[in-house]
Write a protein that holds these residues in place. Structure first.
Motif, PDB file in Angstrom:
ATOM      1  N   MET A  56      43.446 -67.640   2.653  1.00  0.00           N
ATOM      2  CA  MET A  56      41.893 -66.974   2.049  1.00  0.00           C
ATOM      3  C   MET A  56      42.100 -65.781   1.483  1.00  0.00           C
ATOM      4  SD  MET A  56      38.173 -66.894   3.738  1.00  0.00           S
ATOM      5  CE  MET A  56      38.080 -68.891   3.454  1.00  0.00           C
ATOM      6  N   ASN A  57      43.039 -64.872   2.304  1.00  0.00           N
ATOM      7  CA  ASN A  57      43.057 -63.589   1.724  1.00  0.00           C
ATOM      8  C   ASN A  57      43.882 -63.364   0.386  1.00  0.00           C
ATOM      9  OD1 ASN A  57      41.469 -62.192   3.753  1.00  0.00           O
ATOM     10  ND2 ASN A  57      43.171 -61.410   4.826  1.00  0.00           N
ATOM     11  N   GLY A  58      45.014 -64.325   0.517  1.00  0.00           N
ATOM     12  CA  GLY A  58      45.504 -64.605  -0.862  1.00  0.00           C
ATOM     13  C   GLY A  58      44.630 -64.673  -2.214  1.00  0.00           C
ATOM     14  N   ILE A  59      43.840 -65.705  -2.066  1.00  0.00           N
ATOM     15  CA  ILE A  59      42.889 -65.943  -3.104  1.00  0.00           C
ATOM     16  C   ILE A  59      41.832 -64.856  -3.238  1.00  0.00           C
ATOM     17  CG2 ILE A  59      41.118 -67.518  -3.795  1.00  0.00           C
ATOM     18  CD1 ILE A  59      42.256 -69.549  -2.209  1.00  0.00           C
ATOM     19  N   VAL A  60      41.391 -64.077  -2.333  1.00  0.00           N
ATOM     20  CA  VAL A  60      40.558 -63.146  -2.375  1.00  0.00           C
ATOM     21  C   VAL A  60      41.147 -61.575  -3.152  1.00  0.00           C
ATOM     22  CG1 VAL A  60      39.226 -61.335  -1.307  1.00  0.00           C
ATOM     23  CG2 VAL A  60      38.960 -63.546  -0.472  1.00  0.00           C
ATOM     24  N   THR A  61      42.456 -61.549  -2.866  1.00  0.00           N
ATOM     25  CA  THR A  61      43.260 -60.448  -3.467  1.00  0.00           C
ATOM     26  C   THR A  61      43.568 -60.670  -4.809  1.00  0.00           C
ATOM     27  OG1 THR A  61      44.485 -60.188  -1.287  1.00  0.00           O
ATOM     28  CG2 THR A  61      45.570 -59.366  -3.214  1.00  0.00           C
ATOM     29  N   ASN A  62      43.592 -62.236  -5.236  1.00  0.00           N
ATOM     30  CA  ASN A  62      43.781 -62.386  -6.701  1.00  0.00           C
ATOM     31  C   ASN A  62      42.600 -62.371  -7.434  1.00  0.00           C
ATOM     32  OD1 ASN A  62      46.329 -63.408  -6.608  1.00  0.00           O
ATOM     33  ND2 ASN A  62      46.040 -65.300  -6.019  1.00  0.00           N
ATOM     34  N   PHE A  63      41.672 -62.656  -6.800  1.00  0.00           N
ATOM     35  CA  PHE A  63      40.049 -62.214  -7.359  1.00  0.00           C
ATOM     36  C   PHE A  63      39.790 -60.668  -7.810  1.00  0.00           C
ATOM     37  CE2 PHE A  63      38.116 -65.971  -5.629  1.00  0.00           C
ATOM     38  CZ  PHE A  63      37.647 -66.687  -7.006  1.00  0.00           C
ATOM     39  N   ILE A  64      40.435 -59.742  -6.734  1.00  0.00           N
ATOM     40  CA  ILE A  64      40.313 -58.392  -6.855  1.00  0.00           C
ATOM     41  C   ILE A  64      41.117 -57.910  -8.023  1.00  0.00           C
ATOM     42  CG2 ILE A  64      40.385 -56.209  -5.752  1.00  0.00           C
ATOM     43  CD1 ILE A  64      39.750 -57.899  -3.224  1.00  0.00           C
ATOM     44  N   SER A  65      42.374 -58.487  -7.986  1.00  0.00           N
ATOM     45  CA  SER A  65      43.221 -58.010  -9.088  1.00  0.00           C
ATOM     46  C   SER A  65      43.008 -58.151 -10.693  1.00  0.00           C
ATOM     47  CB  SER A  65      44.680 -58.585  -8.789  1.00  0.00           C
ATOM     48  OG  SER A  65      44.503 -59.916  -9.030  1.00  0.00           O
ATOM     49  N   LEU A  66      42.143 -59.561 -10.533  1.00  0.00           N
ATOM     50  CA  LEU A  66      41.611 -59.666 -11.861  1.00  0.00           C
ATOM     51  C   LEU A  66      40.383 -58.792 -12.066  1.00  0.00           C
ATOM     52  CD1 LEU A  66      42.065 -63.450 -11.862  1.00  0.00           C
ATOM     53  CD2 LEU A  66      43.307 -61.892 -13.229  1.00  0.00           C
ATOM     54  N   GLY A  67      39.710 -58.059 -11.359  1.00  0.00           N
ATOM     55  CA  GLY A  67      38.607 -57.200 -11.590  1.00  0.00           C
ATOM     56  C   GLY A  67      37.229 -57.781 -11.049  1.00  0.00           C
ATOM     57  N   GLU A  68      37.580 -59.123 -10.304  1.00  0.00           N
ATOM     58  CA  GLU A  68      36.325 -59.497  -9.809  1.00  0.00           C
ATOM     59  C   GLU A  68      36.039 -59.024  -8.410  1.00  0.00           C
ATOM     60  OE1 GLU A  68      34.300 -62.707 -10.975  1.00  0.00           O
ATOM     61  OE2 GLU A  68      34.910 -61.536 -12.450  1.00  0.00           O
ATOM     62  N   LYS A  69      34.347 -58.824  -8.225  1.00  0.00           N
ATOM     63  CA  LYS A  69      34.221 -58.366  -6.909  1.00  0.00           C
ATOM     64  C   LYS A  69      33.943 -59.624  -6.002  1.00  0.00           C
ATOM     65  CE  LYS A  69      30.586 -55.282  -4.760  1.00  0.00           C
ATOM     66  NZ  LYS A  69      29.261 -54.536  -4.925  1.00  0.00           N
ATOM     67  N   VAL A  70      34.432 -59.428  -4.590  1.00  0.00           N
ATOM     68  CA  VAL A  70      34.022 -60.393  -3.825  1.00  0.00           C
ATOM     69  C   VAL A  70      33.428 -59.912  -2.456  1.00  0.00           C
ATOM     70  CG1 VAL A  70      35.164 -62.458  -2.258  1.00  0.00           C
ATOM     71  CG2 VAL A  70      36.375 -61.553  -4.426  1.00  0.00           C
ATOM     72  N   ASP A  71      32.050 -60.590  -2.533  1.00  0.00           N
ATOM     73  CA  ASP A  71      31.443 -60.243  -1.156  1.00  0.00           C
ATOM     74  C   ASP A  71      31.790 -60.721  -0.024  1.00  0.00           C
ATOM     75  OD1 ASP A  71      28.747 -58.953  -0.505  1.00  0.00           O
ATOM     76  OD2 ASP A  71      28.133 -60.887   0.167  1.00  0.00           O
ATOM     77  N   GLU A  72      32.057 -59.735   0.757  1.00  0.00           N
ATOM     78  CA  GLU A  72      32.527 -59.860   2.286  1.00  0.00           C
ATOM     79  C   GLU A  72      31.636 -60.941   3.035  1.00  0.00           C
ATOM     80  OE1 GLU A  72      34.797 -57.464   5.981  1.00  0.00           O
ATOM     81  OE2 GLU A  72      33.152 -56.418   4.670  1.00  0.00           O
ATOM     82  N   SER A  73      30.390 -61.126   2.919  1.00  0.00           N
ATOM     83  CA  SER A  73      29.619 -62.049   3.797  1.00  0.00           C
ATOM     84  C   SER A  73      29.796 -63.334   3.260  1.00  0.00           C
ATOM     85  CB  SER A  73      28.093 -61.635   3.511  1.00  0.00           C
ATOM     86  OG  SER A  73      27.618 -61.608   2.340  1.00  0.00           O
ATOM     87  N   TYR A  74      30.306 -63.534   1.911  1.00  0.00           N
ATOM     88  CA  TYR A  74      30.475 -64.572   1.252  1.00  0.00           C
ATOM     89  C   TYR A  74      31.786 -65.341   1.761  1.00  0.00           C
ATOM     90  CZ  TYR A  74      31.711 -68.088  -2.455  1.00  0.00           C
ATOM     91  OH  TYR A  74      31.977 -69.080  -3.022  1.00  0.00           O
ATOM     92  N   THR A  75      32.761 -64.356   1.977  1.00  0.00           N
ATOM     93  CA  THR A  75      34.170 -65.063   2.603  1.00  0.00           C
ATOM     94  C   THR A  75      33.785 -65.124   4.106  1.00  0.00           C
ATOM     95  OG1 THR A  75      34.883 -62.587   2.924  1.00  0.00           O
ATOM     96  CG2 THR A  75      35.362 -63.731   0.801  1.00  0.00           C
ATOM     97  N   VAL A  76      33.143 -64.521   4.675  1.00  0.00           N
ATOM     98  CA  VAL A  76      32.700 -64.633   6.307  1.00  0.00           C
ATOM     99  C   VAL A  76      32.141 -66.127   6.313  1.00  0.00           C
ATOM    100  CG1 VAL A  76      31.417 -64.103   8.266  1.00  0.00           C
ATOM    101  CG2 VAL A  76      32.731 -62.281   7.003  1.00  0.00           C
ATOM    102  N   LYS A  77      31.093 -66.316   5.660  1.00  0.00           N
ATOM    103  CA  LYS A  77      30.411 -67.600   5.627  1.00  0.00           C
ATOM    104  C   LYS A  77      31.235 -68.899   5.309  1.00  0.00           C
ATOM    105  CE  LYS A  77      25.837 -65.520   4.628  1.00  0.00           C
ATOM    106  NZ  LYS A  77      24.647 -65.529   3.642  1.00  0.00           N
ATOM    107  N   LYS A  78      32.251 -68.521   4.153  1.00  0.00           N
ATOM    108  CA  LYS A  78      33.312 -69.679   3.802  1.00  0.00           C
ATOM    109  C   LYS A  78      34.208 -69.869   4.989  1.00  0.00           C
ATOM    110  CE  LYS A  78      35.540 -72.337   1.351  1.00  0.00           C
ATOM    111  NZ  LYS A  78      35.089 -73.657   1.138  1.00  0.00           N
ATOM    112  N   LYS A  79      34.444 -68.909   5.555  1.00  0.00           N
ATOM    113  CA  LYS A  79      35.376 -69.216   6.808  1.00  0.00           C
ATOM    114  C   LYS A  79      34.664 -70.105   7.952  1.00  0.00           C
ATOM    115  CE  LYS A  79      37.749 -64.646   6.967  1.00  0.00           C
ATOM    116  NZ  LYS A  79      39.248 -65.258   6.632  1.00  0.00           N
ATOM    117  N   PHE A  80      33.652 -69.844   8.430  1.00  0.00           N
ATOM    118  CA  PHE A  80      33.173 -70.811   9.143  1.00  0.00           C
ATOM    119  C   PHE A  80      32.673 -72.184   8.542  1.00  0.00           C
ATOM    120  CE2 PHE A  80      31.960 -66.598  11.130  1.00  0.00           C
ATOM    121  CZ  PHE A  80      32.497 -66.748  12.379  1.00  0.00           C
TER     122      PHE A  80
END
Length: 208
Positions: A71-95
């Motif tokens: 999951m971190n790999g996908i989030v890192t790719n988002f950030i490298s493309l200039g996209e902002k990823v909300d941390e709460s969104y990734t936390v909810k996705k984990k569960f």
């Protein structure tokens, strides 16, 4: 002078595409076209990552660390493309993406914890703690089964073989069945026995 300033401000890879441009205006238009193409590629990549992230689930045999890294790999790719990823969104996705063995734990956390303020580290810590408890239960159950198997081996050595194979069971059953059949045919009062072959009393059909 303007053309020289443009050359100084662009990446080296783009410079080769502008060597035939004679005016700053031509060079600027070419850069604009190139960047529009790059933006299309970027947007397409972002959409692909969003689809991957949305469909991502943790497999039953996957461990939390591997799932977290994926999951971190996908989030890192988002950030490298200039996209902002909300941390709460990734936390909810984990569960939400947890397999069935985590269902009870995730339901409790969802009820009593605020996922909007929970950090990724806290989420991973909770999941790993539950993973260890599940692992401990499985190992304990396997140890119990192994101990039971050892007990059976000891009993077999002390009392003889307790379990029969299918072939042994059939052999013994047929043997006992034949003995009982011979006893029934050769002995006892058969005056009330009717032969199903000739309908005469006093013997069995096999004796007819």
């Amino acid at each position: 002078m303007a053309l020289a300033m443009i050359y100084l401000g662009i990446p080296e890879g783009m410079l080769l595409s502008l060597t035939d441009k004679e005016t700053a205006k031509d060079a600027w238009e070419a850069i604009k076209t190139l960047c529009q193409g790059a933006n299309k590629v970027k947007n397409a990549r972002i959409q692909t990552l969003k689809s991957e992230f949305k469909a991502m689930t943790m497999e039953e045999d996957m461990i939390i660390d591997d799932y977290h890294m994926k999951m971190n790999g996908i989030v890192t790719n988002f950030i490298s493309l200039g996209e902002k990823v909300d941390e709460s969104y990734t936390v909810k996705k984990k569960f939400r993406a947890m397999p069935s063995k985590f269902l009870q734990m995730t339901s409790i956390i969802d009820q009593f914890e605020d996922l909007d303020t929970m950090t990724k580290e806290e989420a991973v810590g909770s999941l790993k703690a539950h993973e260890e408890r599940v692992k401990e239960k499985i190992e304990s159950r396997q140890s119990l089964l192994l101990l039971t198997e050892e007990e059976w081996v000891k009993r077999e050595k002390a009392e003889g073989k307790l379990l029969l194979t299918r072939e042994e069971w059939l052999k013994r059953t047929n043997k006992e069945g034949s003995s009982n059949h011979r006893y029934r045919v050769g002995h006892g009062d058969k005056s009330n026995v009717k032969c199903y072959n000739c309908n005469i009393y006093g013997h069995f059909a096999v004796e007819c």
